[in-house]
Design a protein around this motif. Structure first.
Motif, PDB file in Angstrom:
ATOM      1  N   LYS A 183       0.816  -1.219   0.000  1.00  8.89           N
ATOM      2  CA  LYS A 183       0.000   0.000   0.000  1.00  8.89           C
ATOM      3  C   LYS A 183       0.850   1.269   0.000  1.00  8.89           C
ATOM      4  N   GLN A 184       2.157   1.106   0.094  1.00 10.29           N
ATOM      5  CA  GLN A 184       3.096   2.235   0.168  1.00 10.29           C
ATOM      6  C   GLN A 184       2.717   3.206   1.278  1.00 10.29           C
ATOM      7  N   GLU A 185       2.491   2.635   2.460  1.00 12.52           N
ATOM      8  CA  GLU A 185       2.044   3.438   3.601  1.00 12.52           C
ATOM      9  C   GLU A 185       3.146   3.726   4.616  1.00 12.52           C
ATOM     10  N   TRP A 186       4.390   3.402   4.286  1.00  9.14           N
ATOM     11  CA  TRP A 186       5.467   3.738   5.212  1.00  9.14           C
ATOM     12  C   TRP A 186       5.645   5.252   5.186  1.00  9.14           C
ATOM     13  N   SER A 187       5.611   5.874   6.359  1.00  3.52           N
ATOM     14  CA  SER A 187       5.664   7.339   6.387  1.00  3.52           C
ATOM     15  C   SER A 187       6.855   7.898   7.156  1.00  3.52           C
ATOM     16  N   SER A 188       7.485   7.097   8.008  1.00  7.66           N
ATOM     17  CA  SER A 188       8.631   7.634   8.738  1.00  7.66           C
ATOM     18  C   SER A 188       9.817   7.753   7.788  1.00  7.66           C
ATOM     19  N   LYS A 189      10.649   8.726   8.018  1.00  7.66           N
ATOM     20  CA  LYS A 189      11.792   8.981   7.143  1.00  7.66           C
ATOM     21  C   LYS A 189      12.653   7.720   7.002  1.00  7.66           C
ATOM     22  N   ARG A 190      12.799   6.989   8.079  1.00  6.13           N
ATOM     23  CA  ARG A 190      13.638   5.785   8.061  1.00  6.13           C
ATOM     24  C   ARG A 190      13.045   4.689   7.185  1.00  6.13           C
ATOM     25  N   ARG A 191      11.706   4.596   7.116  1.00  3.87           N
ATOM     26  CA  ARG A 191      11.069   3.466   6.438  1.00  3.87           C
ATOM     27  C   ARG A 191      10.506   3.784   5.050  1.00  3.87           C
ATOM     28  N   THR A 192      10.448   5.049   4.659  1.00  2.00           N
ATOM     29  CA  THR A 192       9.876   5.379   3.344  1.00  2.00           C
ATOM     30  C   THR A 192      10.594   4.717   2.169  1.00  2.00           C
ATOM     31  N   PRO A 193      11.891   4.390   2.266  1.00  2.00           N
ATOM     32  CA  PRO A 193      12.512   3.690   1.131  1.00  2.00           C
ATOM     33  C   PRO A 193      11.820   2.357   0.799  1.00  2.00           C
ATOM     34  N   MET A 194      11.113   1.776   1.753  1.00  2.00           N
ATOM     35  CA  MET A 194      10.421   0.509   1.505  1.00  2.00           C
ATOM     36  C   MET A 194       9.220   0.697   0.590  1.00  2.00           C
ATOM     37  N   ASN A 195       8.718   1.916   0.473  1.00  2.51           N
ATOM     38  CA  ASN A 195       7.574   2.167  -0.405  1.00  2.51           C
ATOM     39  C   ASN A 195       7.898   1.876  -1.868  1.00  2.51           C
ATOM     40  N   GLY A 196       9.150   1.842  -2.219  1.00  4.91           N
ATOM     41  CA  GLY A 196       9.551   1.575  -3.594  1.00  4.91           C
ATOM     42  C   GLY A 196       9.695   0.100  -3.937  1.00  4.91           C
ATOM     43  N   LEU A 197       9.530  -0.779  -2.942  1.00  7.71           N
ATOM     44  CA  LEU A 197       9.658  -2.211  -3.203  1.00  7.71           C
ATOM     45  C   LEU A 197       8.387  -2.774  -3.827  1.00  7.71           C
ATOM     46  N   SER A 198       8.558  -3.687  -4.749  1.00 13.32           N
ATOM     47  CA  SER A 198       7.404  -4.368  -5.342  1.00 13.32           C
ATOM     48  C   SER A 198       6.944  -5.484  -4.399  1.00 13.32           C
ATOM     49  N   THR A 199       5.789  -6.056  -4.691  1.00  7.14           N
ATOM     50  CA  THR A 199       5.273  -7.174  -3.894  1.00  7.14           C
ATOM     51  C   THR A 199       6.282  -8.322  -3.902  1.00  7.14           C
ATOM     52  N   GLU A 200       6.805  -8.642  -5.067  1.00  5.40           N
ATOM     53  CA  GLU A 200       7.776  -9.734  -5.188  1.00  5.40           C
ATOM     54  C   GLU A 200       9.033  -9.445  -4.368  1.00  5.40           C
ATOM     55  N   GLU A 201       9.473  -8.204  -4.388  1.00 10.94           N
ATOM     56  CA  GLU A 201      10.696  -7.855  -3.661  1.00 10.94           C
ATOM     57  C   GLU A 201      10.515  -7.957  -2.151  1.00 10.94           C
ATOM     58  N   ILE A 202       9.400  -7.478  -1.629  1.00 15.37           N
ATOM     59  CA  ILE A 202       9.216  -7.556  -0.169  1.00 15.37           C
ATOM     60  C   ILE A 202       9.063  -9.014   0.268  1.00 15.37           C
ATOM     61  N   LEU A 203       8.383  -9.817  -0.545  1.00 11.29           N
ATOM     62  CA  LEU A 203       8.253 -11.243  -0.217  1.00 11.29           C
ATOM     63  C   LEU A 203       9.624 -11.920  -0.223  1.00 11.29           C
ATOM     64  N   LYS A 204      10.435 -11.619  -1.206  1.00  8.79           N
ATOM     65  CA  LYS A 204      11.779 -12.193  -1.299  1.00  8.79           C
ATOM     66  C   LYS A 204      12.638 -11.741  -0.114  1.00  8.79           C
ATOM     67  N   ALA A 205      12.535 -10.478   0.242  1.00  5.67           N
ATOM     68  CA  ALA A 205      13.324  -9.962   1.365  1.00  5.67           C
ATOM     69  C   ALA A 205      12.973 -10.695   2.653  1.00  5.67           C
ATOM     70  N   ILE A 206      11.682 -10.937   2.869  1.00  7.83           N
ATOM     71  CA  ILE A 206      11.258 -11.619   4.093  1.00  7.83           C
ATOM     72  C   ILE A 206      11.634 -13.098   4.044  1.00  7.83           C
ATOM     73  N   LYS A 207      11.450 -13.730   2.899  1.00 10.99           N
ATOM     74  CA  LYS A 207      11.699 -15.170   2.775  1.00 10.99           C
ATOM     75  C   LYS A 207      13.183 -15.511   2.684  1.00 10.99           C
ATOM     76  N   ASP A 208      13.895 -14.848   1.754  1.00  9.13           N
ATOM     77  CA  ASP A 208      15.285 -15.209   1.460  1.00  9.13           C
ATOM     78  C   ASP A 208      16.312 -14.304   2.118  1.00  9.13           C
ATOM     79  N   GLY A 209      15.877 -13.165   2.618  1.00 12.45           N
ATOM     80  CA  GLY A 209      16.805 -12.205   3.190  1.00 12.45           C
ATOM     81  C   GLY A 209      17.162 -11.126   2.175  1.00 12.45           C
ATOM     82  N   TYR A 210      18.024 -10.231   2.572  1.00 18.25           N
ATOM     83  CA  TYR A 210      18.395  -9.089   1.743  1.00 18.25           C
ATOM     84  C   TYR A 210      19.787  -8.634   2.117  1.00 18.25           C
ATOM     85  N   GLN A 211      20.422  -7.970   1.197  1.00 22.07           N
ATOM     86  CA  GLN A 211      21.757  -7.432   1.454  1.00 22.07           C
ATOM     87  C   GLN A 211      21.978  -6.232   0.547  1.00 22.07           C
TER      88      GLN A 211
END
Length: 129
Positions: free
Chosen positions: A42-70
């Motif tokens: 929903k791109q509802e991250w509003s804090s300055k620290r978390r707004t970069p997450m608004n640019g992630l696609s559904t596939e990307e956030i799922l991958k980040a949670i499942k496989d990790g990120y770097q």
């Protein structure tokens, strides 16, 4: 998928800002995976620290949670070797700037030249030797 040595990583490759944002919520007891996914879609991250997450696609956030990120490695390409004239110009600039007052703009330029060469493990007579 990235390969490092003989290991293969399926981790999502992200910018440092996105990694910092993900670090603040993923595996955090205050956030469920479902909440993280919903807020990102929903791109509802509003804090300055978390707004970069608004640019992630559904596939990307799922991958980040499942496989990790770097953080993705910076792209680097080598150009042609600098000419002798370019190296001499750099040495002359360094030598002229290092004579300026300590903590001056010119002194900072000299420090920057020396710092960059050392970080890249490049030895240039008259600067790093």
């Amino acid at each position: 998928m990235t390969m490092t040595g003989l290991t293969v990583s399926n981790k999502l490759q992200v910018t440092k800002e996105v990694k910092d944002a993900l670090d603040s919520v993923v595996h955090n007891a205050g956030w469920s995976d479902a909440e993280i996914i919903e807020m990102t879609i929903k791109q509802e991250w509003s804090s300055k620290r978390r707004t970069p997450m608004n640019g992630l696609s559904t596939e990307e956030i799922l991958k980040a949670i499942k496989d990790g990120y770097q953080v993705k490695a910076p792209k680097f390409s080598t150009g042609s070797r600098p000419s002798d004239a370019q190296v001499m110009d750099l040495v002359e600039t360094y030598q002229a700037k290092r004579k300026e007052d300590t903590f001056s703009y010119g002194d900072g330029i000299a420090d920057g030249i020396r710092f960059a060469l050392r970080k890249m493990n490049l030895n240039v007579e008259g600067i790093t030797e």
